[in-house]
Design an enzyme around this catalytic site. Structure first.
Site, PDB file in Angstrom:
ATOM      1  N   ASP A  32      36.059  39.808  27.725  1.00  0.00           N
ATOM      2  CA  ASP A  32      36.059  40.896  28.745  1.00  0.00           C
ATOM      3  C   ASP A  32      37.575  41.353  29.318  1.00  0.00           C
ATOM      4  O   ASP A  32      38.448  40.511  29.179  1.00  0.00           O
ATOM      5  CB  ASP A  32      35.036  40.714  29.713  1.00  0.00           C
ATOM      6  CG  ASP A  32      35.527  39.610  30.633  1.00  0.00           C
ATOM      7  OD1 ASP A  32      36.014  38.506  30.015  1.00  0.00           O
ATOM      8  OD2 ASP A  32      35.413  39.577  31.932  1.00  0.00           O
ATOM      9  N   ASP A  54      45.908  39.860  28.343  1.00  0.00           N
ATOM     10  CA  ASP A  54      44.929  39.109  28.933  1.00  0.00           C
ATOM     11  C   ASP A  54      43.509  39.546  28.470  1.00  0.00           C
ATOM     12  O   ASP A  54      42.826  40.600  28.886  1.00  0.00           O
ATOM     13  CB  ASP A  54      44.750  39.491  30.294  1.00  0.00           C
ATOM     14  CG  ASP A  54      43.821  38.778  31.347  1.00  0.00           C
ATOM     15  OD1 ASP A  54      43.561  37.821  30.940  1.00  0.00           O
ATOM     16  OD2 ASP A  54      43.788  39.330  32.468  1.00  0.00           O
ATOM     17  N   GLU A 106      34.637  36.655  32.396  1.00  0.00           N
ATOM     18  CA  GLU A 106      35.757  35.934  33.045  1.00  0.00           C
ATOM     19  C   GLU A 106      36.047  36.655  34.156  1.00  0.00           C
ATOM     20  O   GLU A 106      36.353  35.944  35.211  1.00  0.00           O
ATOM     21  CB  GLU A 106      36.453  35.540  32.077  1.00  0.00           C
ATOM     22  CG  GLU A 106      37.639  34.204  32.523  1.00  0.00           C
ATOM     23  CD  GLU A 106      38.557  35.079  33.324  1.00  0.00           C
ATOM     24  OE1 GLU A 106      39.470  34.268  33.741  1.00  0.00           O
ATOM     25  OE2 GLU A 106      38.957  36.139  33.154  1.00  0.00           O
ATOM     26  N   GLU A 111      45.030  31.905  28.533  1.00  0.00           N
ATOM     27  CA  GLU A 111      45.740  32.977  29.345  1.00  0.00           C
ATOM     28  C   GLU A 111      46.937  33.178  29.249  1.00  0.00           C
ATOM     29  O   GLU A 111      47.788  32.341  28.650  1.00  0.00           O
ATOM     30  CB  GLU A 111      45.048  32.554  30.608  1.00  0.00           C
ATOM     31  CG  GLU A 111      43.928  32.419  31.215  1.00  0.00           C
ATOM     32  CD  GLU A 111      42.979  33.791  31.324  1.00  0.00           C
ATOM     33  OE1 GLU A 111      43.845  34.739  31.139  1.00  0.00           O
ATOM     34  OE2 GLU A 111      41.821  33.965  31.565  1.00  0.00           O
ATOM     35  N   HIS A 138      46.234  43.214  33.951  1.00  0.00           N
ATOM     36  CA  HIS A 138      45.311  44.042  34.860  1.00  0.00           C
ATOM     37  C   HIS A 138      46.455  45.269  35.218  1.00  0.00           C
ATOM     38  O   HIS A 138      45.889  46.079  36.038  1.00  0.00           O
ATOM     39  CB  HIS A 138      44.936  43.301  36.347  1.00  0.00           C
ATOM     40  CG  HIS A 138      44.197  42.227  36.021  1.00  0.00           C
ATOM     41  ND1 HIS A 138      43.642  41.792  37.040  1.00  0.00           N
ATOM     42  CD2 HIS A 138      43.897  41.482  34.829  1.00  0.00           C
ATOM     43  CE1 HIS A 138      42.899  40.581  36.422  1.00  0.00           C
ATOM     44  NE2 HIS A 138      43.192  40.645  35.141  1.00  0.00           N
TER      45      HIS A 138
END
Length: 398
Positions: free
Chosen positions: A72, A103, A135, A165, A360
Protein backbone atom coordinates in the site's frame (compact mmCIF):
# COMPACT_ATOMS: atom_id res chain seq x y z
CA UNK A 1 18.05 -3.17 -13.66
CA UNK A 2 16.03 -3.08 -16.86
CA UNK A 3 13.69 -5.72 -15.47
CA UNK A 4 13.52 -4.03 -12.06
CA UNK A 5 12.53 -0.69 -13.60
CA UNK A 6 9.94 -2.38 -15.82
CA UNK A 7 8.44 -4.11 -12.80
CA UNK A 8 8.50 -0.87 -10.82
CA UNK A 9 6.64 0.86 -13.64
CA UNK A 10 3.94 -1.79 -13.45
CA UNK A 11 3.74 -1.74 -9.64
CA UNK A 12 3.47 2.06 -9.45
CA UNK A 13 0.60 1.95 -11.96
CA UNK A 14 -1.55 0.14 -9.38
CA UNK A 15 -3.23 2.73 -7.16
CA UNK A 16 -2.87 0.88 -3.88
CA UNK A 17 -3.61 3.83 -1.62
CA UNK A 18 -4.55 2.27 1.70
CA UNK A 19 -8.27 3.01 1.38
CA UNK A 20 -8.34 1.04 -1.90
CA UNK A 21 -8.03 -2.64 -2.68
CA UNK A 22 -4.60 -4.07 -3.50
CA UNK A 23 -5.93 -7.24 -5.11
CA UNK A 24 -5.06 -6.21 -8.68
CA UNK A 25 -1.41 -5.82 -7.66
CA UNK A 26 -1.48 -9.12 -5.77
CA UNK A 27 -2.88 -10.88 -8.85
CA UNK A 28 -0.12 -9.32 -10.95
CA UNK A 29 2.60 -10.58 -8.60
CA UNK A 30 1.00 -14.04 -8.40
CA UNK A 31 0.98 -14.30 -12.20
CA UNK A 32 4.58 -13.10 -12.45
CA UNK A 33 5.73 -15.66 -9.88
CA UNK A 34 3.74 -18.43 -11.55
CA UNK A 35 5.49 -17.74 -14.87
CA UNK A 36 8.72 -18.60 -13.08
CA UNK A 37 7.34 -21.68 -11.39
CA UNK A 38 6.89 -20.13 -7.95
CA UNK A 39 3.66 -20.81 -6.07
CA UNK A 40 2.23 -18.10 -3.84
CA UNK A 41 -0.32 -18.08 -1.05
CA UNK A 42 -2.75 -15.29 -0.16
CA UNK A 43 -3.74 -14.21 3.32
CA UNK A 44 -7.01 -12.34 2.91
CA UNK A 45 -8.06 -9.34 4.93
CA UNK A 46 -11.20 -9.66 7.07
CA UNK A 47 -13.09 -7.47 4.59
CA UNK A 48 -12.00 -9.66 1.67
CA UNK A 49 -10.92 -6.65 -0.38
CA UNK A 50 -7.18 -6.89 0.31
CA UNK A 51 -4.57 -9.57 0.69
CA UNK A 52 -1.04 -10.28 1.78
CA UNK A 53 1.09 -12.70 -0.22
CA UNK A 54 3.73 -15.28 0.67
CA UNK A 55 6.01 -17.30 -1.56
CA UNK A 56 9.13 -19.44 -1.20
CA UNK A 57 11.98 -19.74 -3.67
CA UNK A 58 14.42 -22.53 -3.02
CA UNK A 59 14.28 -25.58 -0.76
CA UNK A 60 12.16 -26.20 2.30
CA UNK A 61 15.15 -26.01 4.60
CA UNK A 62 16.25 -24.35 7.85
CA UNK A 63 17.37 -20.74 7.80
CA UNK A 64 16.98 -18.50 4.83
CA UNK A 65 15.71 -14.96 4.51
CA UNK A 66 12.31 -13.31 4.38
CA UNK A 67 12.16 -10.23 2.13
CA UNK A 68 9.26 -8.21 3.49
CA UNK A 69 7.49 -5.29 1.87
CA UNK A 70 4.14 -3.52 2.01
CA UNK A 71 2.06 -3.00 -1.11
CA UNK A 72 0.00 0.00 0.00
CA UNK A 73 0.93 3.66 -0.46
CA UNK A 74 -0.14 6.94 1.12
CA UNK A 75 -2.62 9.30 -0.59
CA UNK A 76 -1.65 11.89 -3.20
CA UNK A 77 -4.71 14.08 -2.58
CA UNK A 78 -3.85 17.77 -2.28
CA UNK A 79 -0.18 17.28 -3.11
CA UNK A 80 1.39 19.39 -5.91
CA UNK A 81 2.71 16.63 -8.16
CA UNK A 82 4.54 17.63 -11.34
CA UNK A 83 3.28 14.56 -13.18
CA UNK A 84 0.74 11.76 -12.85
CA UNK A 85 1.58 10.09 -9.49
CA UNK A 86 0.67 6.58 -10.63
CA UNK A 87 2.74 6.70 -13.80
CA UNK A 88 6.45 6.09 -13.29
CA UNK A 89 8.41 8.97 -14.80
CA UNK A 90 12.10 8.96 -15.62
CA UNK A 91 13.22 12.47 -14.72
CA UNK A 92 16.44 12.20 -16.73
CA UNK A 93 18.25 13.13 -13.52
CA UNK A 94 18.92 9.65 -12.25
CA UNK A 95 15.57 9.60 -10.46
CA UNK A 96 12.38 7.65 -11.06
CA UNK A 97 9.28 9.52 -9.91
CA UNK A 98 5.96 8.04 -8.81
CA UNK A 99 3.92 7.25 -5.73
CA UNK A 100 5.47 4.28 -4.00
CA UNK A 101 8.65 4.35 -6.08
CA UNK A 102 10.61 4.84 -2.86
CA UNK A 103 8.15 3.64 -0.20
CA UNK A 104 8.36 0.81 -1.00
CA UNK A 105 7.62 -0.63 -4.41
CA UNK A 106 11.24 -0.06 -5.47
CA UNK A 107 12.37 -2.79 -3.08
CA UNK A 108 9.58 -5.12 -4.18
CA UNK A 109 10.49 -4.57 -7.83
CA UNK A 110 14.16 -5.36 -7.15
CA UNK A 111 13.22 -8.56 -5.31
CA UNK A 112 10.82 -9.71 -8.04
CA UNK A 113 13.43 -9.00 -10.71
CA UNK A 114 15.77 -11.46 -8.97
CA UNK A 115 13.25 -14.31 -8.94
CA UNK A 116 14.41 -15.85 -12.26
CA UNK A 117 18.00 -15.74 -11.01
CA UNK A 118 17.11 -17.33 -7.68
CA UNK A 119 14.91 -20.01 -9.24
CA UNK A 120 17.88 -21.22 -11.27
CA UNK A 121 20.42 -20.90 -8.44
CA UNK A 122 21.48 -23.89 -6.32
CA UNK A 123 20.04 -22.37 -3.15
CA UNK A 124 20.68 -24.37 0.01
CA UNK A 125 18.39 -22.13 2.08
CA UNK A 126 15.16 -20.50 0.96
CA UNK A 127 14.30 -16.94 0.04
CA UNK A 128 10.77 -16.02 1.07
CA UNK A 129 8.73 -13.10 -0.21
CA UNK A 130 6.21 -11.57 2.20
CA UNK A 131 4.05 -8.75 0.85
CA UNK A 132 1.53 -7.10 3.18
CA UNK A 133 -1.37 -4.66 2.98
CA UNK A 134 -2.30 -1.59 5.09
CA UNK A 135 1.14 -0.93 6.54
CA UNK A 136 0.66 2.81 6.08
CA UNK A 137 -2.35 2.97 8.39
CA UNK A 138 -0.78 1.16 11.32
CA UNK A 139 0.87 -2.05 10.11
CA UNK A 140 -2.57 -3.65 10.05
CA UNK A 141 -1.96 -6.52 7.66
CA UNK A 142 1.35 -7.83 8.99
CA UNK A 143 0.17 -9.68 12.14
CA UNK A 144 -1.97 -12.16 10.19
CA UNK A 145 0.78 -12.53 7.58
CA UNK A 146 3.37 -13.27 10.27
CA UNK A 147 1.08 -15.71 12.07
CA UNK A 148 0.48 -17.63 8.86
CA UNK A 149 4.14 -17.50 7.90
CA UNK A 150 5.14 -19.16 11.19
CA UNK A 151 3.33 -22.25 9.89
CA UNK A 152 4.06 -21.79 6.18
CA UNK A 153 6.46 -24.71 6.15
CA UNK A 154 8.21 -26.66 8.88
CA UNK A 155 11.32 -24.43 8.77
CA UNK A 156 9.79 -20.99 8.19
CA UNK A 157 10.17 -19.92 11.82
CA UNK A 158 13.97 -20.28 11.53
CA UNK A 159 14.28 -17.70 8.73
CA UNK A 160 15.51 -14.14 9.27
CA UNK A 161 13.80 -11.01 8.05
CA UNK A 162 14.85 -8.02 5.97
CA UNK A 163 12.14 -5.35 5.77
CA UNK A 164 12.88 -3.32 2.65
CA UNK A 165 11.81 0.16 3.76
CA UNK A 166 13.96 3.00 2.36
CA UNK A 167 17.22 3.21 4.36
CA UNK A 168 19.70 4.33 1.67
CA UNK A 169 20.82 0.68 1.64
CA UNK A 170 22.25 0.94 5.15
CA UNK A 171 21.12 -1.56 7.79
CA UNK A 172 18.69 -0.19 10.37
CA UNK A 173 18.74 -2.10 13.65
CA UNK A 174 16.24 -0.13 15.75
CA UNK A 175 12.96 1.70 15.24
CA UNK A 176 10.37 3.40 17.40
CA UNK A 177 6.99 1.87 18.05
CA UNK A 178 3.82 3.76 17.17
CA UNK A 179 0.23 4.11 18.32
CA UNK A 180 -2.40 6.40 16.83
CA UNK A 181 -5.15 7.69 19.12
CA UNK A 182 -8.30 9.81 19.06
CA UNK A 183 -9.40 11.73 22.15
CA UNK A 184 -12.93 13.13 22.42
CA UNK A 185 -13.81 15.68 25.10
CA UNK A 186 -17.45 16.32 25.95
CA UNK A 187 -18.29 19.42 27.98
CA UNK A 188 -21.42 21.57 28.22
CA UNK A 189 -22.72 24.34 25.99
CA UNK A 190 -23.47 27.78 27.37
CA UNK A 191 -23.70 31.32 26.05
CA UNK A 192 -20.15 32.62 25.95
CA UNK A 193 -21.18 35.68 28.00
CA UNK A 194 -22.04 33.20 30.77
CA UNK A 195 -18.89 31.19 30.38
CA UNK A 196 -18.93 29.87 33.96
CA UNK A 197 -22.15 28.01 33.26
CA UNK A 198 -20.55 25.80 30.65
CA UNK A 199 -17.50 23.60 30.20
CA UNK A 200 -15.57 24.35 27.04
CA UNK A 201 -14.34 21.13 25.48
CA UNK A 202 -11.94 23.23 23.40
CA UNK A 203 -10.33 24.75 26.47
CA UNK A 204 -9.92 21.33 28.06
CA UNK A 205 -8.45 19.98 24.80
CA UNK A 206 -5.97 22.85 24.74
CA UNK A 207 -4.76 21.92 28.21
CA UNK A 208 -4.33 18.30 27.16
CA UNK A 209 -2.53 19.19 23.95
CA UNK A 210 -0.10 21.32 25.93
CA UNK A 211 0.38 18.47 28.39
CA UNK A 212 1.17 16.10 25.52
CA UNK A 213 3.89 18.44 24.28
CA UNK A 214 5.26 19.05 27.76
CA UNK A 215 5.55 15.32 28.36
CA UNK A 216 8.40 15.14 25.85
CA UNK A 217 10.40 17.70 27.85
CA UNK A 218 9.74 15.65 30.97
CA UNK A 219 11.09 12.51 29.31
CA UNK A 220 14.30 14.29 28.38
CA UNK A 221 14.67 15.67 31.91
CA UNK A 222 14.25 12.15 33.27
CA UNK A 223 17.05 10.89 31.02
CA UNK A 224 14.74 8.67 28.95
CA UNK A 225 16.74 9.21 25.77
CA UNK A 226 18.56 7.13 23.17
CA UNK A 227 21.06 9.09 21.11
CA UNK A 228 21.00 6.49 18.34
CA UNK A 229 17.78 8.19 17.18
CA UNK A 230 17.77 11.63 15.57
CA UNK A 231 14.82 12.44 17.86
CA UNK A 232 16.38 10.95 20.95
CA UNK A 233 13.23 10.66 23.08
CA UNK A 234 9.81 9.13 22.63
CA UNK A 235 7.67 11.63 20.75
CA UNK A 236 4.04 12.63 21.29
CA UNK A 237 2.32 14.68 18.62
CA UNK A 238 -1.17 16.05 17.94
CA UNK A 239 -1.87 16.13 14.21
CA UNK A 240 -5.55 17.07 13.91
CA UNK A 241 -8.11 18.91 16.05
CA UNK A 242 -11.68 20.02 15.56
CA UNK A 243 -14.51 21.25 17.78
CA UNK A 244 -17.08 23.86 18.59
CA UNK A 245 -20.05 25.28 16.69
CA UNK A 246 -19.84 29.08 17.06
CA UNK A 247 -17.68 31.78 18.62
CA UNK A 248 -20.34 32.68 21.18
CA UNK A 249 -21.04 29.12 22.39
CA UNK A 250 -18.80 27.23 24.78
CA UNK A 251 -17.90 24.11 22.86
CA UNK A 252 -19.70 20.95 23.86
CA UNK A 253 -17.30 18.70 21.98
CA UNK A 254 -13.72 18.76 20.80
CA UNK A 255 -11.75 15.93 19.26
CA UNK A 256 -8.08 15.56 18.45
CA UNK A 257 -6.04 12.83 16.80
CA UNK A 258 -2.54 12.19 18.08
CA UNK A 259 0.25 9.66 18.24
CA UNK A 260 2.84 8.21 20.56
CA UNK A 261 6.10 7.03 18.97
CA UNK A 262 7.97 5.28 21.73
CA UNK A 263 11.61 4.26 21.99
CA UNK A 264 12.23 0.51 22.16
CA UNK A 265 13.24 1.10 25.78
CA UNK A 266 9.88 2.74 26.57
CA UNK A 267 6.39 1.28 26.30
CA UNK A 268 3.20 2.76 24.97
CA UNK A 269 1.40 1.75 28.16
CA UNK A 270 3.77 3.70 30.43
CA UNK A 271 3.58 6.86 28.33
CA UNK A 272 -0.17 6.70 27.86
CA UNK A 273 -0.61 6.26 31.63
CA UNK A 274 0.76 9.78 32.11
CA UNK A 275 -1.87 11.21 29.78
CA UNK A 276 -4.62 9.15 31.39
CA UNK A 277 -3.63 10.42 34.83
CA UNK A 278 -3.84 14.03 33.60
CA UNK A 279 -7.30 13.38 32.14
CA UNK A 280 -8.50 11.92 35.43
CA UNK A 281 -7.17 14.95 37.31
CA UNK A 282 -9.04 17.36 35.04
CA UNK A 283 -12.25 15.36 35.31
CA UNK A 284 -11.95 15.28 39.09
CA UNK A 285 -11.32 19.02 39.36
CA UNK A 286 -14.29 19.99 37.21
CA UNK A 287 -16.65 17.44 38.71
CA UNK A 288 -15.78 18.73 42.18
CA UNK A 289 -16.88 22.17 40.98
CA UNK A 290 -20.20 20.73 39.81
CA UNK A 291 -19.25 20.75 36.13
CA UNK A 292 -19.57 17.61 34.07
CA UNK A 293 -16.74 16.58 31.79
CA UNK A 294 -16.10 13.41 29.83
CA UNK A 295 -12.82 12.44 28.16
CA UNK A 296 -12.67 9.29 26.03
CA UNK A 297 -9.57 8.12 24.19
CA UNK A 298 -9.61 5.27 21.70
CA UNK A 299 -6.66 3.71 19.85
CA UNK A 300 -6.87 3.85 16.08
CA UNK A 301 -4.54 0.91 15.60
CA UNK A 302 -2.96 -1.89 17.54
CA UNK A 303 0.35 -0.60 18.86
CA UNK A 304 3.16 -1.21 16.40
CA UNK A 305 6.05 -2.46 18.54
CA UNK A 306 9.48 -0.92 18.38
CA UNK A 307 12.46 -2.76 16.94
CA UNK A 308 15.22 -3.20 19.51
CA UNK A 309 18.87 -3.64 18.56
CA UNK A 310 19.14 -7.19 19.83
CA UNK A 311 19.00 -10.81 18.64
CA UNK A 312 19.98 -9.78 15.11
CA UNK A 313 23.58 -10.89 14.65
CA UNK A 314 23.01 -13.54 12.00
CA UNK A 315 20.87 -11.41 9.72
CA UNK A 316 23.25 -8.48 10.25
CA UNK A 317 26.17 -10.69 9.30
CA UNK A 318 24.38 -11.67 6.09
CA UNK A 319 23.59 -8.04 5.24
CA UNK A 320 26.97 -6.56 6.03
CA UNK A 321 28.89 -9.36 4.31
CA UNK A 322 27.07 -8.57 1.09
CA UNK A 323 26.98 -4.76 1.22
CA UNK A 324 29.84 -2.46 0.22
CA UNK A 325 31.97 -1.35 3.16
CA UNK A 326 31.64 0.61 5.31
CA UNK A 327 28.18 -0.15 6.65
CA UNK A 328 26.61 2.26 9.08
CA UNK A 329 24.06 0.76 11.45
CA UNK A 330 21.20 3.17 12.09
CA UNK A 331 18.10 3.74 14.18
CA UNK A 332 14.96 5.37 12.76
CA UNK A 333 11.98 7.18 14.23
CA UNK A 334 9.42 5.81 11.79
CA UNK A 335 7.56 2.56 12.46
CA UNK A 336 7.77 -0.52 10.25
CA UNK A 337 6.72 -4.15 10.34
CA UNK A 338 10.19 -5.15 11.59
CA UNK A 339 9.15 -4.75 15.21
CA UNK A 340 6.22 -7.08 14.60
CA UNK A 341 8.51 -9.73 13.13
CA UNK A 342 10.90 -9.37 16.06
CA UNK A 343 8.01 -9.70 18.48
CA UNK A 344 7.13 -13.02 16.83
CA UNK A 345 10.66 -14.31 17.43
CA UNK A 346 12.42 -13.49 14.16
CA UNK A 347 15.77 -11.79 13.75
CA UNK A 348 14.91 -8.63 11.83
CA UNK A 349 16.54 -5.57 10.34
CA UNK A 350 15.39 -2.86 7.94
CA UNK A 351 17.29 -2.43 4.68
CA UNK A 352 16.11 -1.05 1.38
CA UNK A 353 16.67 1.41 -1.47
CA UNK A 354 15.78 5.08 -1.34
CA UNK A 355 15.59 7.72 1.36
CA UNK A 356 12.81 8.14 3.90
CA UNK A 357 13.08 11.87 3.14
CA UNK A 358 11.30 11.16 -0.15
CA UNK A 359 8.55 8.98 1.29
CA UNK A 360 5.03 10.44 1.41
CA UNK A 361 6.17 13.53 -0.51
CA UNK A 362 4.81 15.01 -3.75
CA UNK A 363 7.09 13.96 -6.61
CA UNK A 364 8.28 10.98 -4.57
CA UNK A 365 11.29 9.40 -6.23
CA UNK A 366 13.89 6.69 -5.94
CA UNK A 367 17.35 7.07 -7.40
CA UNK A 368 18.44 4.55 -10.01
CA UNK A 369 21.70 4.21 -8.12
CA UNK A 370 19.77 3.02 -5.07
CA UNK A 371 17.92 0.41 -7.12
CA UNK A 372 21.24 -0.72 -8.57
CA UNK A 373 22.72 -1.04 -5.08
CA UNK A 374 19.70 -3.03 -3.93
CA UNK A 375 19.86 -5.33 -6.95
CA UNK A 376 23.56 -5.95 -6.40
CA UNK A 377 22.95 -6.76 -2.73
CA UNK A 378 20.15 -9.19 -3.55
CA UNK A 379 22.34 -10.98 -6.10
CA UNK A 380 25.16 -11.36 -3.59
CA UNK A 381 22.67 -12.47 -0.93
CA UNK A 382 21.37 -15.17 -3.26
CA UNK A 383 24.90 -16.38 -3.87
CA UNK A 384 25.50 -16.53 -0.10
CA UNK A 385 22.36 -18.61 0.36
CA UNK A 386 23.71 -21.11 -2.15
CA UNK A 387 26.72 -21.78 0.10
CA UNK A 388 26.97 -23.87 3.29
CA UNK A 389 25.11 -22.35 6.23
CA UNK A 390 28.29 -21.69 8.20
CA UNK A 391 30.09 -20.04 5.28
CA UNK A 392 32.19 -17.00 6.17
CA UNK A 393 30.76 -15.26 3.10
CA UNK A 394 27.62 -14.46 4.99
CA UNK A 395 25.30 -17.42 4.73
CA UNK A 396 22.48 -17.53 7.26
CA UNK A 397 22.47 -20.64 9.38
CA UNK A 398 19.42 -21.89 11.19
Amino acid sequence: MTQAVALLEDLVAFDTTSHRSNLALIEYVEAYLARHGVAAERIMSPCGNKASLMARIGPEAPGGVVLSGHTDVVPVDGQPWSSEPFTLRDGGDGRLYGRGSCDMKGFIACALAKVPEWVNAPLTRPIYLALSYDEEIGCVGAPALIERFLHYDRHAASAHVIVGEPTDMQPVVAQKGATNLRTTITGREAHSSQVDQGVSAIHVAARLVTFIEDTMADLVAEGRVDDAFNVAHSSLHVGKIRGGTAINITARECEFAWEIRHLPSDTFEALYARFEARCNTLIGELNAAGKMLEIVTRPLNVTVPGLADRDNQRVLRLAEANLPAPCCRRAVAYATEAGQFQGAGFEAIILGPGSIAQAHQPDEFVERAQLEACSAFLSRMGQALAEPADSVSGGVES
